[in-house]
Design a protein around this motif. Sequence first.
Motif, PDB file in Angstrom:
ATOM      1  N   PHE A   1       0.783  -1.239   0.000  1.00  0.00           N
ATOM      2  CA  PHE A   1       0.000   0.000   0.000  1.00  0.00           C
ATOM      3  C   PHE A   1       0.819   1.296   0.000  1.00  0.00           C
ATOM      4  N   CYS A   2       2.072   1.226   0.371  1.00  0.00           N
ATOM      5  CA  CYS A   2       2.855   2.471   0.446  1.00  0.00           C
ATOM      6  C   CYS A   2       3.707   2.616  -0.817  1.00  0.00           C
ATOM      7  N   THR A   3       3.678   3.808  -1.372  1.00  0.00           N
ATOM      8  CA  THR A   3       4.376   4.054  -2.633  1.00  0.00           C
ATOM      9  C   THR A   3       5.873   4.148  -2.379  1.00  0.00           C
ATOM     10  N   GLU A   4       6.646   3.445  -3.221  1.00  0.00           N
ATOM     11  CA  GLU A   4       8.094   3.459  -3.086  1.00  0.00           C
ATOM     12  C   GLU A   4       8.649   4.824  -3.493  1.00  0.00           C
ATOM     13  N   PRO A   5       9.814   5.249  -2.934  1.00  0.00           N
ATOM     14  CA  PRO A   5      10.410   6.553  -3.273  1.00  0.00           C
ATOM     15  C   PRO A   5      10.665   6.733  -4.773  1.00  0.00           C
ATOM     16  N   GLU A   6      11.082   5.642  -5.452  1.00  0.00           N
ATOM     17  CA  GLU A   6      11.356   5.760  -6.896  1.00  0.00           C
ATOM     18  C   GLU A   6      10.093   6.125  -7.661  1.00  0.00           C
ATOM     19  N   GLU A   7       8.985   5.491  -7.261  1.00  0.00           N
ATOM     20  CA  GLU A   7       7.722   5.777  -7.951  1.00  0.00           C
ATOM     21  C   GLU A   7       7.301   7.228  -7.708  1.00  0.00           C
ATOM     22  N   MET A   8       7.520   7.706  -6.468  1.00  0.00           N
ATOM     23  CA  MET A   8       7.164   9.099  -6.163  1.00  0.00           C
ATOM     24  C   MET A   8       8.028  10.071  -6.979  1.00  0.00           C
ATOM     25  N   LYS A   9       9.296   9.696  -7.154  1.00  0.00           N
ATOM     26  CA  LYS A   9      10.198  10.546  -7.939  1.00  0.00           C
ATOM     27  C   LYS A   9       9.704  10.682  -9.363  1.00  0.00           C
ATOM     28  N   LYS A  10       9.281   9.537  -9.929  1.00  0.00           N
ATOM     29  CA  LYS A  10       8.747   9.555 -11.298  1.00  0.00           C
ATOM     30  C   LYS A  10       7.494  10.412 -11.361  1.00  0.00           C
ATOM     31  N   GLU A  11       6.631  10.253 -10.373  1.00  0.00           N
ATOM     32  CA  GLU A  11       5.364  10.998 -10.368  1.00  0.00           C
ATOM     33  C   GLU A  11       5.620  12.496 -10.237  1.00  0.00           C
ATOM     34  N   ARG A  12       6.647  12.845  -9.452  1.00  0.00           N
ATOM     35  CA  ARG A  12       6.994  14.253  -9.272  1.00  0.00           C
ATOM     36  C   ARG A  12       7.439  14.868 -10.598  1.00  0.00           C
ATOM     37  N   GLN A  13       8.204  14.060 -11.377  1.00  0.00           N
ATOM     38  CA  GLN A  13       8.677  14.530 -12.692  1.00  0.00           C
ATOM     39  C   GLN A  13       7.522  14.667 -13.668  1.00  0.00           C
ATOM     40  N   ASN A  14       6.595  13.723 -13.609  1.00  0.00           N
ATOM     41  CA  ASN A  14       5.465  13.725 -14.549  1.00  0.00           C
ATOM     42  C   ASN A  14       4.431  14.786 -14.189  1.00  0.00           C
ATOM     43  N   ASN A  15       4.297  15.099 -12.880  1.00  0.00           N
ATOM     44  CA  ASN A  15       3.268  16.060 -12.440  1.00  0.00           C
ATOM     45  C   ASN A  15       3.877  17.094 -11.493  1.00  0.00           C
ATOM     46  N   PRO A  16       4.674  18.026 -12.035  1.00  0.00           N
ATOM     47  CA  PRO A  16       5.323  19.006 -11.149  1.00  0.00           C
ATOM     48  C   PRO A  16       4.324  19.843 -10.362  1.00  0.00           C
ATOM     49  N   ASN A  17       3.100  19.990 -10.871  1.00  0.00           N
ATOM     50  CA  ASN A  17       2.086  20.787 -10.158  1.00  0.00           C
ATOM     51  C   ASN A  17       1.616  20.102  -8.864  1.00  0.00           C
ATOM     52  N   LEU A  18       1.875  18.792  -8.785  1.00  0.00           N
ATOM     53  CA  LEU A  18       1.398  18.029  -7.607  1.00  0.00           C
ATOM     54  C   LEU A  18       2.512  17.763  -6.604  1.00  0.00           C
ATOM     55  N   ASN A  19       3.621  18.515  -6.735  1.00  0.00           N
ATOM     56  CA  ASN A  19       4.774  18.246  -5.874  1.00  0.00           C
ATOM     57  C   ASN A  19       4.437  18.303  -4.383  1.00  0.00           C
ATOM     58  N   LEU A  20       3.662  19.314  -3.957  1.00  0.00           N
ATOM     59  CA  LEU A  20       3.330  19.450  -2.542  1.00  0.00           C
ATOM     60  C   LEU A  20       2.507  18.259  -2.061  1.00  0.00           C
ATOM     61  N   LYS A  21       1.531  17.876  -2.867  1.00  0.00           N
ATOM     62  CA  LYS A  21       0.696  16.720  -2.509  1.00  0.00           C
ATOM     63  C   LYS A  21       1.544  15.458  -2.418  1.00  0.00           C
ATOM     64  N   ILE A  22       2.493  15.332  -3.368  1.00  0.00           N
ATOM     65  CA  ILE A  22       3.369  14.154  -3.365  1.00  0.00           C
ATOM     66  C   ILE A  22       4.279  14.185  -2.144  1.00  0.00           C
ATOM     67  N   ASP A  23       4.765  15.389  -1.782  1.00  0.00           N
ATOM     68  CA  ASP A  23       5.614  15.508  -0.595  1.00  0.00           C
ATOM     69  C   ASP A  23       4.868  15.071   0.669  1.00  0.00           C
ATOM     70  N   ILE A  24       3.615  15.528   0.779  1.00  0.00           N
ATOM     71  CA  ILE A  24       2.805  15.145   1.953  1.00  0.00           C
ATOM     72  C   ILE A  24       2.624  13.624   1.988  1.00  0.00           C
ATOM     73  N   GLU A  25       2.325  13.056   0.834  1.00  0.00           N
ATOM     74  CA  GLU A  25       2.130  11.593   0.771  1.00  0.00           C
ATOM     75  C   GLU A  25       3.418  10.871   1.121  1.00  0.00           C
ATOM     76  N   GLU A  26       4.547  11.422   0.649  1.00  0.00           N
ATOM     77  CA  GLU A  26       5.835  10.790   0.902  1.00  0.00           C
ATOM     78  C   GLU A  26       6.149  10.781   2.411  1.00  0.00           C
ATOM     79  N   LYS A  27       5.891  11.913   3.092  1.00  0.00           N
ATOM     80  CA  LYS A  27       6.155  11.981   4.539  1.00  0.00           C
ATOM     81  C   LYS A  27       5.269  10.999   5.294  1.00  0.00           C
ATOM     82  N   ARG A  28       4.002  10.969   4.902  1.00  0.00           N
ATOM     83  CA  ARG A  28       3.074  10.063   5.610  1.00  0.00           C
ATOM     84  C   ARG A  28       3.459   8.599   5.350  1.00  0.00           C
TER      85      ARG A  28
END
Length: 1287
Positions: free
Chosen positions: A1008-1035
Amino acid sequence: MIQETLKHLSKGDFKEFHFHLYTLHKPIPQGKLEDKDTMDTAKLMTGHYGSEALQVTKDILQEIKRCDLADELEKKMGQQQQQCLSKEVLKKEANQGDKLKNLLTCGGNSLDNYNRFVVVVNKSCPEQVQYLQFLSKMKLFSVLDFDPDSGKPGGLCHSYRESRVANLHSPTQYQGQTDSVIKNLNLYKQTSWVFCNGRHDLDGDANTVLDYKNWLRKSCKDVEQLVSFICNPEVLLRGRSLIIFLLLSSVENEKDPIFDTYRSFIKHTEEENIITICASQSTYSKWRELIQEKCEYDIDHLSINDLTLSEINGTIMALGPFNQSSGRLLPSSGSSAVVLKQKDEDFMTALEILCLNQCEKMYDEESPEFCDFRIKVEEEFYRGGKVKWWNFYFSDKDKEKPFVKREKYENLKKMIRSQLRDSKNMCDLLNLYHHPGCGGTTLAMHVMWDLRREFRCAVLKDNKLPKTEVASQVRRLMTLESDKPTPVLLLVDDSKETENPHDLVNCIQRAATEDGLNNEDDAQNCKIIILYCVRCHSPKEQYRKHNPMQSQYITASLTQEEQKEFEKKLTELQETHDKPENFYSFMIMKSNFDQKYIEDLARNTLENFDFSLKTDRLFAFLALLNTYVSESDISLSLCEDFLGIKVIRWGEDNLMDRMKPYSNFLIIDTVEEWGDYKGIRILHHSIASACLERLEKSCHLKVSDITMEILHCDLFFSDRVVKHRFMLSIQRMLIERQRREDGDDREPFSSLINKIHDQQGRQMVQEIFVKALSRFVTSASIPQALARYLYINERDFPEAVKWAEKAKKIKENPYTSDTIGQIHKSNLKSNNQREKQETSHNPEDLNTNIQIAHKAITAFKRAQELANTEDEPKDDTADDESDDYPRKSYNVYGYVGVLEIAFLIFEILARLPFFEQSDPMKKRYLQSFLKKAIPITSVYKEDNEINNRYMEIIKDHEQFLVSLKTEVKETFDILDCYFTYIKANNSEFDSRNRWTVCGHFNKYFTLFCTEPEEMKKERQNNPNLNLKIDIEEKRSFLEKNQADTFAGILQHLDKPAEQTEKITECYEFLQKQQQFIDKKQKTRETINYILSKIVLYLLEPTSQHVKSHSQLSALLLKTLHDVGLRYPFPDPYYLALLLLWPSPTESNTDIEAYVRAIRNSSYKRLTSLFRRRSTVAHLYLGKGEGLKRLVSKPQLDENFKKMRRDTLAQLWRNGDIFKDKAIISRLHRVSGTIEQGEVFANYGKLKIPVRPALIAGIMSGFSTEKVSFYLGFAINGPLAYDIQYEN
């Protein structure tokens, strides 16, 4: 006269007469009767039976239906008696004293010849009562009293209770199940005094004296039922009890309740079992005439009528066993001794008390009778009977022939003495592990005998008694007849290895504290040492697992020195006993438990075994029972019934004669907790086992044949009390599982079921369980055991569920519901394993598996619900427990079961073509579906028949499947609380559960928890969602490290500081993004943020991420203002204790409110987890200021790095840790008071309620006292440790 009568018998009748002569309880050997005519038979009978010969003749004539000859013989006997009467009358009257002795002792010198006496007494006057002290000397079962004034001062009952204990009952209390009546009325243990017609010492209509007409209508039936109960041979043994009608006033006519009671007795027992003692000749004359007229029976030969009450009293008091002239003595303070009064001993029904002068001056030791008694006692012990104090007494008297000591004797004695000298505990537990039949209990009692001058010693009679009752009696023994306590040594003998002895330790500590016995001045003598004697199959392994300073073990193996001692003892026995080589229990030990010796004994004895004979069948039953059930036997009366032995009044117990040639292997024990009943057993466990093996080899008799024969015997299952004991043994044989020798786990099934399975397989096992269930219709354990067998051994899940549901229908409890869940879990695991091996896919398998999972989760949740809400189990509900879990400790198994099922389903779903884990996109689909982010219809799949069917099935079960992720997360949180907040009990079950939960959590994070590599890819693909991705990454990081909950953060107190730093960084980040978070989550994360900062400070005070005490306090106060005092979780109030607890320089007046709030919220939120378990403090109040005054438990443990973990755990458990200098130097001692039994911490005018961490920490009596203590912070409030009274 006998020969004249026998001449009238036909040849067939005469042959039948001979048959009865050699099958009686006192038979004439068959060989002596062969070819004997009537004259020879008459001579044999008069020589063998003496004066009883005529009576024997008459009784046998009645047995063979020749009543005509019996009546004629009775007339002749009456005429003969009449002729002798005039000659003997003067002599007879002169010998009334001897007659009284003979009636009460069966011709002996001691009242011990009868196990129990029943006395029926009518109206007495105060002048008579002084001469009735003899009643206090007798072992009274009950007194049926028709004097309504008996309980008032001057009455007989009142007088008796001045020196002995009697419980006052009414006849109606004897109605109900026999065993329940025995237990409820404390029968056998204390005298039952039954008022049969009113009580003037009590008010109320129920206690009014009734005239005869009303008595017949209202009370007569109740008294008749009482008489029926007393005469039940399973309540009072046939031939071992005597009924005495003690007539202290005249019975004028038949319209007297006491006469109706006599008639009731003769309906249920033989007239010869009743004697009459009359206070006057006139009373006797009327009574005798009444019985002759109405009952057609002359009681003269069974009556005492010519002695005064004073003479009667003196005659009975002069009979043995003698009261020790100095009284029974107990050791007391200052090497003194006190007298143990009979009444005090009566109160302590749970304890067999060993006195300083045990056995002394009880008999005339110069008499031939005492010589015979000694030989009998020694012979019984060396044959295999239970050791008695007499055995040690005889050895002490004859120093040349000492008792054989096992090698561990001195070690055990030293261990007990050192525990008394060095331990700071009020109650200590010492373990003695031993193989069955190797002398463990004998060793323990031998040591106790030699320590009886240093301790007040007692043996616990019955392990099943409520622990609180035992504790109360032990406390009484400690302080009896003295202002100062005397140390107590209590032997607890446990044959099942299942009881938790710490329960008894806790109860004793609590009881002693309630009596104010924890006074420091008496600390050395205020000690109770429990010697826990445990039979087990691997004593050495059990010893290694426990503290060697508090354990010993012996095995079925002798050292060379021990063998020499046994050789020497055999030589001694040959001088004093006939054929000591037949003392098989002794000889087995002398042979060093040589298997060949035992096998030869079995082979020789069973040479002519014939299972068709009842005696041989009975021996086979005993061999089976004694092999598979420790401490088992069959009652003597039940054996007599089985063999068809009729008890005739003049005969002695003849069962052993009937059981030849097996009687050399048998012994008769008296089992006190079942009312002095006699049980027969094989004298040594190894002989029983060897006989069972021999029956199988030479007679082709399998254990299943014997078991089925027992289950088919109707006689064994009728409703009688000792049959209940036998029935319990049969149940244990079928369901009780032994510990494995290599660990704490138990075998999956009982040893008997394992054997039957190995020999004959499923069909026979199932047949036996089915037959057993027809016998034990109210036992859930039988169908539950069958269900376990079917799913574990046979993998027949549908049939297993059927039997598990039957068990649940009989009794729904956590264990029966859990068994259903376990069957479904096993079924699901089996399906999963099979499907992993298969190359083709069948969508219907998925449908089946989801249905099974749903049933399993329902069952586990129900089991957990029952465990969370059930009342405390009663001590007598043995059938409530399961061998799967220790008693009273289901705790969290249901939660663990739910996790296991959920992850099996996740694994099955992850193999579906459109959810395959190897493909990141498909894995994301599964994540999103289970997180309810997308419906199943939005999942991309190849369009084919199989995939479409999969989709249909998932859609049908979508609600269940998407609920699993939330269910799992909530379950993890609950288990996190359980393992964090509850005091560990170090059981293998808790340890195993913890590992299981950790393993599943790792799977959960992966899924259920997203791996850091996947989050990195998502951050590159959706720079507008960086804050949301950061929050998800911390949680995600917090969840992975189990730091997203309050309990999880507390667990980081003993983890690396670097990890906690990262956790605080995550919470700092989330604190800055609170505009994007809902209010509930914001509060929860703020609370967790504060705790993470406190934990970080304790781990690394110099970290740059540390916040000051004032900063954290300010944030907490704001949070507390927001949540108020009704927040559903105790977390913010726990922080309030840590940060806002008063100090000498500053105080917070709201702290009392926060203590109440933490108690309320923890009770509502966590009460199900706290059941029967204590909470643990993770943080303690130290000596510094601000955050420096918080000290964590891991920091305190750092001082004991070199100490064994179990030793350190014991120091924490009993509170001795707080006496260590390292702890004293770190912690702050708080001043407080105890008021009305409640503890308070005092800061000026502030009085903060605190709970004692140990119940034993406070005295009873509600005395208001000044105290001081160390303070610990637990999730349900502050705890007081090491409470010290100032005064």
